[in-house]
Design a protein around this motif. Structure first.
Motif, PDB file in Angstrom:
ATOM      1  N   GLN A   1      23.934   7.847  92.956  1.00 13.47           N
ATOM      2  CA  GLN A   1      22.706   7.604  92.187  1.00 13.47           C
ATOM      3  C   GLN A   1      22.442   8.717  91.191  1.00 13.47           C
ATOM      4  O   GLN A   1      21.966   8.466  90.077  1.00 13.47           O
ATOM      5  CB  GLN A   1      21.529   7.424  93.140  1.00 13.47           C
ATOM      6  N   ARG A   2      22.769   9.964  91.536  1.00 11.45           N
ATOM      7  CA  ARG A   2      22.586  11.067  90.591  1.00 11.45           C
ATOM      8  C   ARG A   2      23.536  10.920  89.401  1.00 11.45           C
ATOM      9  O   ARG A   2      23.149  11.164  88.249  1.00 11.45           O
ATOM     10  CB  ARG A   2      22.794  12.413  91.291  1.00 11.45           C
ATOM     11  N   TYR A   3      24.766  10.530  89.665  1.00  9.01           N
ATOM     12  CA  TYR A   3      25.710  10.311  88.572  1.00  9.01           C
ATOM     13  C   TYR A   3      25.230   9.190  87.654  1.00  9.01           C
ATOM     14  O   TYR A   3      25.318   9.283  86.425  1.00  9.01           O
ATOM     15  CB  TYR A   3      27.099   9.951  89.118  1.00  9.01           C
ATOM     16  N   ILE A   4      24.740   8.120  88.254  1.00  7.39           N
ATOM     17  CA  ILE A   4      24.284   6.973  87.461  1.00  7.39           C
ATOM     18  C   ILE A   4      23.112   7.360  86.579  1.00  7.39           C
ATOM     19  O   ILE A   4      23.055   6.994  85.398  1.00  7.39           O
ATOM     20  CB  ILE A   4      23.919   5.791  88.383  1.00  7.39           C
ATOM     21  N   GLN A   5      22.157   8.113  87.120  1.00  6.69           N
ATOM     22  CA  GLN A   5      21.008   8.531  86.315  1.00  6.69           C
ATOM     23  C   GLN A   5      21.444   9.444  85.175  1.00  6.69           C
ATOM     24  O   GLN A   5      20.900   9.375  84.066  1.00  6.69           O
ATOM     25  CB  GLN A   5      19.972   9.231  87.199  1.00  6.69           C
ATOM     26  N   SER A   6      22.421  10.311  85.435  1.00  5.30           N
ATOM     27  CA  SER A   6      22.951  11.148  84.358  1.00  5.30           C
ATOM     28  C   SER A   6      23.598  10.286  83.282  1.00  5.30           C
ATOM     29  O   SER A   6      23.451  10.552  82.084  1.00  5.30           O
ATOM     30  CB  SER A   6      23.975  12.135  84.925  1.00  5.30           C
ATOM     31  N   ALA A   7      24.300   9.226  83.698  1.00  2.00           N
ATOM     32  CA  ALA A   7      24.946   8.326  82.737  1.00  2.00           C
ATOM     33  C   ALA A   7      23.925   7.565  81.909  1.00  2.00           C
ATOM     34  O   ALA A   7      24.131   7.321  80.715  1.00  2.00           O
ATOM     35  CB  ALA A   7      25.857   7.349  83.473  1.00  2.00           C
ATOM     36  N   ILE A   8      22.805   7.199  82.517  1.00  2.00           N
ATOM     37  CA  ILE A   8      21.754   6.496  81.781  1.00  2.00           C
ATOM     38  C   ILE A   8      21.168   7.395  80.695  1.00  2.00           C
ATOM     39  O   ILE A   8      20.807   6.938  79.613  1.00  2.00           O
ATOM     40  CB  ILE A   8      20.665   6.003  82.755  1.00  2.00           C
ATOM     41  N   ARG A   9      21.114   8.703  80.972  1.00  2.00           N
ATOM     42  CA  ARG A   9      20.558   9.654  80.011  1.00  2.00           C
ATOM     43  C   ARG A   9      21.557  10.076  78.937  1.00  2.00           C
ATOM     44  O   ARG A   9      21.145  10.531  77.867  1.00  2.00           O
ATOM     45  CB  ARG A   9      20.056  10.908  80.741  1.00  2.00           C
TER      46      ARG A   9
ATOM     47  N   ALA B   1      23.200  -5.447  83.366  1.00  2.00           N
ATOM     48  CA  ALA B   1      23.817  -5.319  84.682  1.00  2.00           C
ATOM     49  C   ALA B   1      25.318  -5.083  84.569  1.00  2.00           C
ATOM     50  O   ALA B   1      25.894  -4.330  85.367  1.00  2.00           O
ATOM     51  CB  ALA B   1      23.535  -6.567  85.518  1.00  2.00           C
ATOM     52  N   ALA B   2      25.958  -5.721  83.577  1.00  2.00           N
ATOM     53  CA  ALA B   2      27.386  -5.516  83.382  1.00  2.00           C
ATOM     54  C   ALA B   2      27.686  -4.051  83.088  1.00  2.00           C
ATOM     55  O   ALA B   2      28.642  -3.474  83.621  1.00  2.00           O
ATOM     56  CB  ALA B   2      27.891  -6.404  82.250  1.00  2.00           C
ATOM     57  N   ILE B   3      26.869  -3.422  82.239  1.00  2.00           N
ATOM     58  CA  ILE B   3      27.041  -2.009  81.920  1.00  2.00           C
ATOM     59  C   ILE B   3      26.775  -1.154  83.158  1.00  2.00           C
ATOM     60  O   ILE B   3      27.529  -0.222  83.469  1.00  2.00           O
ATOM     61  CB  ILE B   3      26.089  -1.606  80.778  1.00  2.00           C
ATOM     62  N   LEU B   4      25.706  -1.491  83.877  1.00  2.00           N
ATOM     63  CA  LEU B   4      25.329  -0.716  85.055  1.00  2.00           C
ATOM     64  C   LEU B   4      26.409  -0.790  86.133  1.00  2.00           C
ATOM     65  O   LEU B   4      26.714   0.214  86.791  1.00  2.00           O
ATOM     66  CB  LEU B   4      23.992  -1.218  85.596  1.00  2.00           C
ATOM     67  N   ILE B   5      27.010  -1.956  86.328  1.00  2.00           N
ATOM     68  CA  ILE B   5      28.058  -2.099  87.330  1.00  2.00           C
ATOM     69  C   ILE B   5      29.279  -1.279  86.942  1.00  2.00           C
ATOM     70  O   ILE B   5      29.921  -0.650  87.789  1.00  2.00           O
ATOM     71  CB  ILE B   5      28.410  -3.578  87.542  1.00  2.00           C
ATOM     72  N   ASN B   6      29.620  -1.241  85.652  1.00  2.00           N
ATOM     73  CA  ASN B   6      30.737  -0.407  85.209  1.00  2.00           C
ATOM     74  C   ASN B   6      30.492   1.061  85.524  1.00  2.00           C
ATOM     75  O   ASN B   6      31.391   1.775  85.979  1.00  2.00           O
ATOM     76  CB  ASN B   6      30.971  -0.586  83.706  1.00  2.00           C
ATOM     77  N   ILE B   7      29.267   1.523  85.268  1.00  2.00           N
ATOM     78  CA  ILE B   7      28.919   2.916  85.571  1.00  2.00           C
ATOM     79  C   ILE B   7      28.942   3.141  87.080  1.00  2.00           C
ATOM     80  O   ILE B   7      29.439   4.160  87.578  1.00  2.00           O
ATOM     81  CB  ILE B   7      27.535   3.248  84.986  1.00  2.00           C
TER      82      ILE B   7
END
Length: 237
Positions: A136-144, A60-66
């Motif tokens: 949400q699109r940016y976040i999914q790109s960051a996850i990939r 969650a810490a990583i996800l919140i930063n993104i």
């Protein structure tokens, strides 16, 4: 017993409402309202395979930063942070783990508008099907992609010249280099180059000082524009 993970989100009420609107339900990640033991909680498929609350807290810490960076690019809110880690069963039983708070910062305001679209005969057109938001699109790109994740992380925490320059470097990497990024900016390339030189001057003791250094607010605006251009070029939206 099936269950899901969620992480409490804390902050001012107006900011919590705004970040909720920035993430459409049904797309990843999203904000759940009135979750057991939390008025606002972040949910994500990223938590689904995790086994312990500590793993969820770290992810969650990583996800919140993104998320900080994604919302900073699209609009933003101020000072939200992670709190308790929740494990909620299908039967409604909740296990709560409390760690040190997961900090994140988001800035700006979210502007939303809605209108009814009609056909020439005056009848209302059916609404468009729901879709993920820009954030949400940016976040999914960051996850990939780790480079996109690093870029959004630096953008989200760029309240200083050092992190702002790191965001510039990551944008240039995604665009294929400094000159290629400036080419994407066309008429704004000169102002961006001045912001880049100003950031470099602030982070080094004896770097070249531009004739008219950009203010930090000017530099932030120019860098965010460059980051968006780099993401489009990279295909990250």
């Amino acid at each position: 017993m099936a269950s899901y993970w969620a992480v409490e989100i804390l902050g001012e009420a107006v900011d919590l409402d705004q970040i909720t609107r920035a993430l459409n339900p049904g797309f990843d990640p999203w904000i759940e309202r009135k979750s057991p033991h939390a008025d606002y909680a972040i949910r994500s498929s990223e938590f689904n395979t995790l086994q312990t609350a500590l793993e969820v807290r770290d992810r969650a810490a990583i996800l919140i930063n993104i998320l900080n960076g994604a919302v900073a690019l699209t609009s933003g809110v101020e000072h939200v942070r992670g709190g308790k880690v929740l494990q909620v069963s299908d039967e409604g039983e909740v296990n709560v783990e409390v760690f040190g708070e997961v900090h994140g910062r988001l800035r700006g305001t979210i502007l939303t508008a809605s209108a009814t679209v009609t056909t020439p005969d005056g009848t209302a057109k059916p609404p468009r099907p729901p879709s993920p938001t820009e954030a949400q699109r940016y976040i999914q790109s960051a996850i990939r992609n780790d480079d996109v994740a690093d870029l959004l992380t630096f953008v989200g925490r760029a309240d200083n010249w050092f992190d702002l320059y790191k965001a510039i470097e990551m944008a240039e990497k995604l665009a294929g280099g400094e000159q290629k990024l400036q080419a994407l900016l066309k008429g704004g390339a000169a102002d961006f180059k001045n912001a880049r030189t100003t950031a470099n001057w602030h982070r080094h003791a004896r770097a070249h000082k531009p004739r008219r250094p950009a203010t930090f607010d000017e530099a932030c605006s120019l860098v965010r524009h460059a980051v968006l251009a780099a993401l489009v070029k990279f295909g990250g939206i």
